[in-house]
Design a protein around this motif. Structure first.
Motif, PDB file in Angstrom:
ATOM      1  N   ASN A 158       0.826  -1.212   0.000  1.00 13.50           N
ATOM      2  CA  ASN A 158       0.000   0.000   0.000  1.00 13.50           C
ATOM      3  C   ASN A 158       0.856   1.256   0.000  1.00 13.50           C
ATOM      4  OD1 ASN A 158      -2.409  -1.429  -0.024  1.00 13.50           O
ATOM      5  ND2 ASN A 158      -2.632  -1.426   2.211  1.00 13.50           N
ATOM      6  N   GLU A 159       1.968   1.226   0.743  1.00  8.00           N
ATOM      7  CA  GLU A 159       2.888   2.377   0.781  1.00  8.00           C
ATOM      8  C   GLU A 159       3.468   2.669  -0.604  1.00  8.00           C
ATOM      9  OE1 GLU A 159       5.816   1.334   3.662  1.00  8.00           O
ATOM     10  OE2 GLU A 159       4.394   1.368   5.342  1.00  8.00           O
ATOM     11  N   LYS A 160       3.539   1.634  -1.433  1.00  9.98           N
ATOM     12  CA  LYS A 160       4.090   1.786  -2.785  1.00  9.98           C
ATOM     13  C   LYS A 160       3.010   2.033  -3.834  1.00  9.98           C
ATOM     14  CE  LYS A 160       8.097  -1.166  -1.793  1.00  9.98           C
ATOM     15  NZ  LYS A 160       9.118  -0.122  -2.088  1.00  9.98           N
ATOM     16  N   GLY A 161       1.770   2.162  -3.384  1.00  8.16           N
ATOM     17  CA  GLY A 161       0.676   2.412  -4.307  1.00  8.16           C
ATOM     18  C   GLY A 161       0.226   1.180  -5.068  1.00  8.16           C
ATOM     19  N   ILE A 162       0.489   0.007  -4.511  1.00  9.04           N
ATOM     20  CA  ILE A 162       0.092  -1.256  -5.150  1.00  9.04           C
ATOM     21  C   ILE A 162      -1.072  -1.854  -4.369  1.00  9.04           C
ATOM     22  CG2 ILE A 162       0.818  -3.586  -5.790  1.00  9.04           C
ATOM     23  CD1 ILE A 162       3.716  -2.476  -5.888  1.00  9.04           C
ATOM     24  N   ASP A 163      -2.172  -2.120  -5.064  1.00  3.37           N
ATOM     25  CA  ASP A 163      -3.348  -2.708  -4.417  1.00  3.37           C
ATOM     26  C   ASP A 163      -3.276  -4.231  -4.439  1.00  3.37           C
ATOM     27  OD1 ASP A 163      -4.511  -0.262  -3.869  1.00  3.37           O
ATOM     28  OD2 ASP A 163      -5.735  -0.239  -5.694  1.00  3.37           O
ATOM     29  N   PHE A 164      -3.915  -4.827  -3.432  1.00  7.51           N
ATOM     30  CA  PHE A 164      -4.002  -6.285  -3.333  1.00  7.51           C
ATOM     31  C   PHE A 164      -5.453  -6.741  -3.358  1.00  7.51           C
ATOM     32  CE2 PHE A 164       0.384  -7.086  -2.014  1.00  7.51           C
ATOM     33  CZ  PHE A 164       0.560  -8.409  -2.369  1.00  7.51           C
ATOM     34  N   ILE A 165      -5.715  -7.807  -4.098  1.00 10.29           N
ATOM     35  CA  ILE A 165      -6.936  -8.604  -3.938  1.00 10.29           C
ATOM     36  C   ILE A 165      -6.467  -9.975  -3.467  1.00 10.29           C
ATOM     37  CG2 ILE A 165      -8.886  -9.727  -5.079  1.00 10.29           C
ATOM     38  CD1 ILE A 165      -8.854  -7.410  -7.107  1.00 10.29           C
ATOM     39  N   ILE A 166      -6.911 -10.399  -2.294  1.00  8.26           N
ATOM     40  CA  ILE A 166      -6.458 -11.669  -1.711  1.00  8.26           C
ATOM     41  C   ILE A 166      -7.545 -12.728  -1.884  1.00  8.26           C
ATOM     42  CG2 ILE A 166      -5.920 -12.832   0.474  1.00  8.26           C
ATOM     43  CD1 ILE A 166      -4.492 -10.207   1.305  1.00  8.26           C
ATOM     44  N   CYS A 167      -7.166 -13.856  -2.464  1.00 10.15           N
ATOM     45  CA  CYS A 167      -8.054 -15.016  -2.614  1.00 10.15           C
ATOM     46  C   CYS A 167      -7.415 -16.175  -1.846  1.00 10.15           C
ATOM     47  CB  CYS A 167      -8.211 -15.403  -4.080  1.00 10.15           C
ATOM     48  SG  CYS A 167      -8.741 -14.071  -5.158  1.00 10.15           S
ATOM     49  N   ASP A 168      -7.933 -16.487  -0.678  1.00 10.03           N
ATOM     50  CA  ASP A 168      -7.291 -17.498   0.167  1.00 10.03           C
ATOM     51  C   ASP A 168      -8.352 -18.404   0.771  1.00 10.03           C
ATOM     52  OD1 ASP A 168      -5.278 -18.869   1.482  1.00 10.03           O
ATOM     53  OD2 ASP A 168      -4.413 -17.102   2.441  1.00 10.03           O
ATOM     54  N   CYS A 200      -7.502 -22.585  -5.283  1.00 12.57           N
ATOM     55  CA  CYS A 200      -7.882 -22.496  -6.692  1.00 12.57           C
ATOM     56  C   CYS A 200      -9.391 -22.326  -6.818  1.00 12.57           C
ATOM     57  CB  CYS A 200      -7.410 -23.746  -7.433  1.00 12.57           C
ATOM     58  SG  CYS A 200      -7.698 -23.727  -9.215  1.00 12.57           S
ATOM     59  N   GLY A 201     -10.135 -22.961  -5.930  1.00  8.41           N
ATOM     60  CA  GLY A 201     -11.590 -22.819  -5.932  1.00  8.41           C
ATOM     61  C   GLY A 201     -12.021 -21.388  -5.665  1.00  8.41           C
ATOM     62  N   VAL A 202     -11.331 -20.704  -4.749  1.00  7.34           N
ATOM     63  CA  VAL A 202     -11.636 -19.289  -4.475  1.00  7.34           C
ATOM     64  C   VAL A 202     -11.317 -18.452  -5.715  1.00  7.34           C
ATOM     65  CG1 VAL A 202     -11.149 -17.296  -2.998  1.00  7.34           C
ATOM     66  CG2 VAL A 202     -11.229 -19.591  -1.996  1.00  7.34           C
ATOM     67  N   GLY A 203     -10.188 -18.765  -6.365  1.00  7.39           N
ATOM     68  CA  GLY A 203      -9.862 -18.088  -7.614  1.00  7.39           C
ATOM     69  C   GLY A 203     -10.929 -18.302  -8.673  1.00  7.39           C
ATOM     70  N   PHE A 204     -11.469 -19.508  -8.738  1.00 13.06           N
ATOM     71  CA  PHE A 204     -12.539 -19.809  -9.692  1.00 13.06           C
ATOM     72  C   PHE A 204     -13.773 -18.970  -9.387  1.00 13.06           C
ATOM     73  CE2 PHE A 204     -16.331 -22.036 -11.064  1.00 13.06           C
ATOM     74  CZ  PHE A 204     -16.033 -22.333 -12.385  1.00 13.06           C
ATOM     75  N   LYS A 205     -14.147 -18.865  -8.102  1.00 17.43           N
ATOM     76  CA  LYS A 205     -15.319 -18.077  -7.733  1.00 17.43           C
ATOM     77  C   LYS A 205     -15.121 -16.603  -8.102  1.00 17.43           C
ATOM     78  CE  LYS A 205     -18.399 -19.604  -6.266  1.00 17.43           C
ATOM     79  NZ  LYS A 205     -19.522 -20.370  -6.895  1.00 17.43           N
ATOM     80  N   PHE A 206     -13.898 -16.112  -7.965  1.00 15.60           N
ATOM     81  CA  PHE A 206     -13.588 -14.733  -8.357  1.00 15.60           C
ATOM     82  C   PHE A 206     -13.804 -14.564  -9.866  1.00 15.60           C
ATOM     83  CE2 PHE A 206      -9.914 -11.405  -8.578  1.00 15.60           C
ATOM     84  CZ  PHE A 206     -10.837 -10.379  -8.762  1.00 15.60           C
ATOM     85  N   MET A 207     -13.313 -15.495 -10.641  1.00 11.07           N
ATOM     86  CA  MET A 207     -13.487 -15.405 -12.093  1.00 11.07           C
ATOM     87  C   MET A 207     -14.952 -15.600 -12.491  1.00 11.07           C
ATOM     88  SD  MET A 207     -10.582 -14.544 -13.349  1.00 11.07           S
ATOM     89  CE  MET A 207     -10.567 -13.514 -11.863  1.00 11.07           C
ATOM     90  N   GLN A 208     -15.667 -16.434 -11.741  1.00  8.03           N
ATOM     91  CA  GLN A 208     -17.099 -16.613 -11.998  1.00  8.03           C
ATOM     92  C   GLN A 208     -17.829 -15.285 -11.788  1.00  8.03           C
ATOM     93  OE1 GLN A 208     -19.036 -19.360  -9.330  1.00  8.03           O
ATOM     94  NE2 GLN A 208     -20.977 -19.314 -10.447  1.00  8.03           N
ATOM     95  N   ALA A 209     -17.467 -14.585 -10.703  1.00  6.60           N
ATOM     96  CA  ALA A 209     -18.091 -13.289 -10.426  1.00  6.60           C
ATOM     97  C   ALA A 209     -17.711 -12.254 -11.488  1.00  6.60           C
ATOM     98  CB  ALA A 209     -17.665 -12.802  -9.041  1.00  6.60           C
ATOM     99  N   PHE A 210     -16.448 -12.249 -11.891  1.00  5.39           N
ATOM    100  CA  PHE A 210     -15.991 -11.328 -12.936  1.00  5.39           C
ATOM    101  C   PHE A 210     -16.751 -11.589 -14.233  1.00  5.39           C
ATOM    102  CE2 PHE A 210     -13.163 -10.946 -16.668  1.00  5.39           C
ATOM    103  CZ  PHE A 210     -12.994  -9.569 -16.695  1.00  5.39           C
ATOM    104  N   ALA A 211     -16.902 -12.872 -14.583  1.00  9.10           N
ATOM    105  CA  ALA A 211     -17.619 -13.227 -15.805  1.00  9.10           C
ATOM    106  C   ALA A 211     -19.079 -12.772 -15.718  1.00  9.10           C
ATOM    107  CB  ALA A 211     -17.546 -14.737 -16.033  1.00  9.10           C
ATOM    108  N   LYS A 212     -19.682 -12.988 -14.561  1.00 15.32           N
ATOM    109  CA  LYS A 212     -21.085 -12.616 -14.374  1.00 15.32           C
ATOM    110  C   LYS A 212     -21.277 -11.107 -14.521  1.00 15.32           C
ATOM    111  CE  LYS A 212     -24.839 -13.865 -11.197  1.00 15.32           C
ATOM    112  NZ  LYS A 212     -25.157 -14.506  -9.901  1.00 15.32           N
ATOM    113  N   SER A 213     -20.332 -10.339 -13.980  1.00 17.34           N
ATOM    114  CA  SER A 213     -20.450  -8.878 -14.016  1.00 17.34           C
ATOM    115  C   SER A 213     -20.238  -8.323 -15.428  1.00 17.34           C
ATOM    116  CB  SER A 213     -19.451  -8.233 -13.051  1.00 17.34           C
ATOM    117  OG  SER A 213     -18.140  -8.230 -13.589  1.00 17.34           O
ATOM    118  N   ASN A 214     -19.620  -9.102 -16.281  1.00 13.38           N
ATOM    119  CA  ASN A 214     -19.316  -8.638 -17.635  1.00 13.38           C
ATOM    120  C   ASN A 214     -20.071  -9.421 -18.718  1.00 13.38           C
ATOM    121  OD1 ASN A 214     -16.991  -6.521 -17.456  1.00 13.38           O
ATOM    122  ND2 ASN A 214     -16.419  -8.112 -15.990  1.00 13.38           N
TER     123      ASN A 214
END
Length: 574
Positions: A158-168, A200-214
């Motif tokens: 964050n101090e370097k201006g880099i954002d994180f999205i954590i999928c764990d 990997c399943g959490v990553g899949f759910k993230f991509m599922q949501a991204f796909a749904k939104s687009n």
């Protein structure tokens, strides 16, 4: 080691439900009882279990922070920001990185992926990885299978201006990292209906949501399900609920239309032309993917999984196959050395926890060694080595002992830790080694009873050999995919006899090839009892014995037959 045989109790109500269910579904009552034991008591629930449906996946936006994650990703893609996909070096992490990268690849040319070096950076998010992101102009990092405890690393980004999205999917602390979004179904505030997803399943759910939104059709996600199946099997998460759906369709993808990279692995595993199941992933595909991060660089596994060229896939598959051969040699040597240390412990029979340390052991295989020690001594085991300035290690547990909580109880002595109920990782300073060892062993002594230190065979049902036929086998296969919390059924048959043709087999005659009958069946049924040569003379005397086993199909020279995979043998009078 002697096993305790534990036969699951059946109430009159269980048997009635099983009989009713079997009649309605037109299946064997034994299969009906297996369903009831799994909490499936209606025909509708049985149909959903036998035939999982992708429409029954949960809405990804039920997961906390999912809206925030998708909004930030859409912004990054819209503004043509550089995105770094970051994941752990094990199977779950590398499959997760491959899945997200593959899905986003058509929508951005500004993607890269980063796998930390096991030896230089250690597990999870590293300062070095964040520095790499800054030096190369990445403004968003998507972290997969790691990051849930990376408070100081995310602050640094964050101090370097880099954002994180954590999928764990690991257990979070009370405080969460200051990321744009933290996707983890195990969050205390999560109301997501299923908490046992793999990384990997959490990553899949993230991509599922991204796909749904687009408005991207779900069919674009389906080829990636092979990766979720490999992660679910390899990370030993429950194969229930949503994981069952993801694993079921992922196995279909692996068997019908695997990616170029996965096909390369399938070929070097000797699985071409065979129907791949969860066991094949656990014992053949997963270890080869893992070997890349254990022996060399985890990035090479991702390179393979993303391969678009057959020749590249072939070369990289051969590389990871060699890494796996090297890994086998190494873990055998270190396991032998660890056993030698334990042999020197005079009162080992009175100790309920094992901690062994050698600064020269290879960090990449200590998790495997911990598993082997736990299996041999049936005690929770911690295997430690030296890595840079810290001692680092892996821990494995037995049924009924939460090794994550035990290690968490030592957190004041540790630099870092994480994991699950049965497996964990940790690091500590050398001056804290003795205190950690003593406290861990004390916790094990206080919490483990003697019964827990005897491996238990959970037997689903007592059946006769006549019950086993091809129709029974076909119905049994409807329980697939099998795994944690949907384990392979174990049966017991009592008072069986040698048909007169059982014999010892194997290079050193260490295995027992059985041909057995009981009083209710005519022809013999075949079985294999690996490493059970000591029962041979007793069996050849014609005395009755009891066996517990799973029922398998064995294909040899193009012929498929039913075979019992014997788990244990004991004289009938016991």
């Amino acid at each position: 080691m002697t096993n305790k045989w534990s036969i699951r109790p059946h109430t009159e109500n269980d048997l009635l439900n099983a009989s009713t269910l079997a009649a309605e579904m037109r299946i064997n009552p034994i299969i009906g009882l297996l369903l009831v034991q799994r909490g499936i008591t209606t025909a509708d629930a049985a149909r959903k279990f036998f035939k999982p449906n992708l429409r029954n996946l949960h809405d990804p936006f039920l997961m906390p922070d999912m809206h925030k994650a998708v909004k930030r990703l859409n912004k990054a893609l819209g503004n043509k920001e550089k995105i770094l996909i970051y994941g752990d070096y094990d199977v779950d992490g590398t499959t997760a990185v491959s899945l997200v990268y593959k899905f986003l690849r058509p929508y951005s040319s500004l993607l890269d992926y980063y796998i930390p070096d096991r030896y230089d950076e250690g597990y999870g998010i590293s300062f070095k990885g964040i520095d790499y992101a800054e030096e190369n102009g990445f403004s968003l990092i998507i972290a997969l299978d790691c990051g849930i405890k990376a408070m100081n690393k995310v602050d640094y980004a964050n101090e370097k201006g880099i954002d994180f999205i954590i999928c764990d999917h690991h257990m979070p602390d009370d405080e969460l990292p200051a990321a744009v979004a933290v996707l983890d179904a195990k969050r205390a505030d999560s109301e997501y209906p299923y908490e046992h997803l793999s990384g990997c399943g959490v990553g899949f759910k993230f991509m599922q949501a991204f796909a749904k939104s687009n408005d991207i059709p779900f069919s674009k996600l389906e080829p990636l399900l092979e990766l979720t199946a490999v992660s679910i099997a390899s990370d030993i998460v429950p194969i229930t609920g949503e994981n069952r759906i993801l694993a079921y369709y992922g196995l279909q993808q692996l068997n019908i239309n695997p990616s170029i990279g996965m096909k390369g692995i399938i070929n070097v595993c000797g699985l071409s032309g065979k129907e791949i199941n969860i066991s094949d992933i656990v014992f053949k595909i997963g270890p080869r993917i893992n070997a890349s991060g254990r022996m060399m660089k985890g990035r090479e596994a991702v390179d393979l999984l993303l391969a678009r060229d057959v020749q590249v896939a072939r070369e990289k598959s051969e590389n990871i196959n060699q890494y796996n051969e090297d890994r086998r040699d190494l873990d055998k040597r270190i396991t032998d050395e660890a056993n030698a240390i334990i042999d020197e412990i005079k009162d080992i029979e009175n100790q309920k926890g094992i901690v062994v340390y050698n600064p020269g052991w290879h960090k990449g295989v200590i998790g495997i060694v911990a598993s082997r020690l736990t299996e041999k001594y049936y005690r929770p085991s911690v295997v430690l080595t030296k890595s840079s300035e810290l001692i680092t290690g892996s821990a494995r547990s037995i049924a009924g002992f939460d090794i994550y909580k035990a290690i968490e109880s030592c957190r004041d002595l540790l630099e870092n830790f994480g994991g699950h109920t049965y497996a964990a990782g940790l690091s500590l300073r050398e001056e804290n080694l003795e205190a950690f060892t003593n406290r861990f062993k004390q916790i094990a002594d206080e919490e483990i009873n003697s019964e827990q230190m005897t491996p238990q065979l959970d037997i689903d049902n007592i059946i006769d050999l006549k019950d086993i036929n091809q129709r029974f086998m076909n119905e049994l296969k409807m329980l697939d995919p099998l795994g944690p919390e949907n384990e392979k059924p174990i049966f017991c048959t009592r008072n069986v006899h040698d048909y007169g043709t059982s014999k010892l087999v194997g290079k050193d005659s260490e295995h027992l090839k059985l041909e057995i009958i009981d009083s209710k069946n005519g022809g013999p049924i075949h079985g294999i009892a690996f490493g059970m040569h000591e029962h041979s003379s007793f069996i050849k005397e014609g005395k009755p014995f009891d066996i517990c086993y799973s029922v398998e199909e064995n294909t040899y020279n193009g012929n498929t037959t039913i075979q019992l995979m014997v788990k244990d043998i004991r004289p009938a009078e016991q």
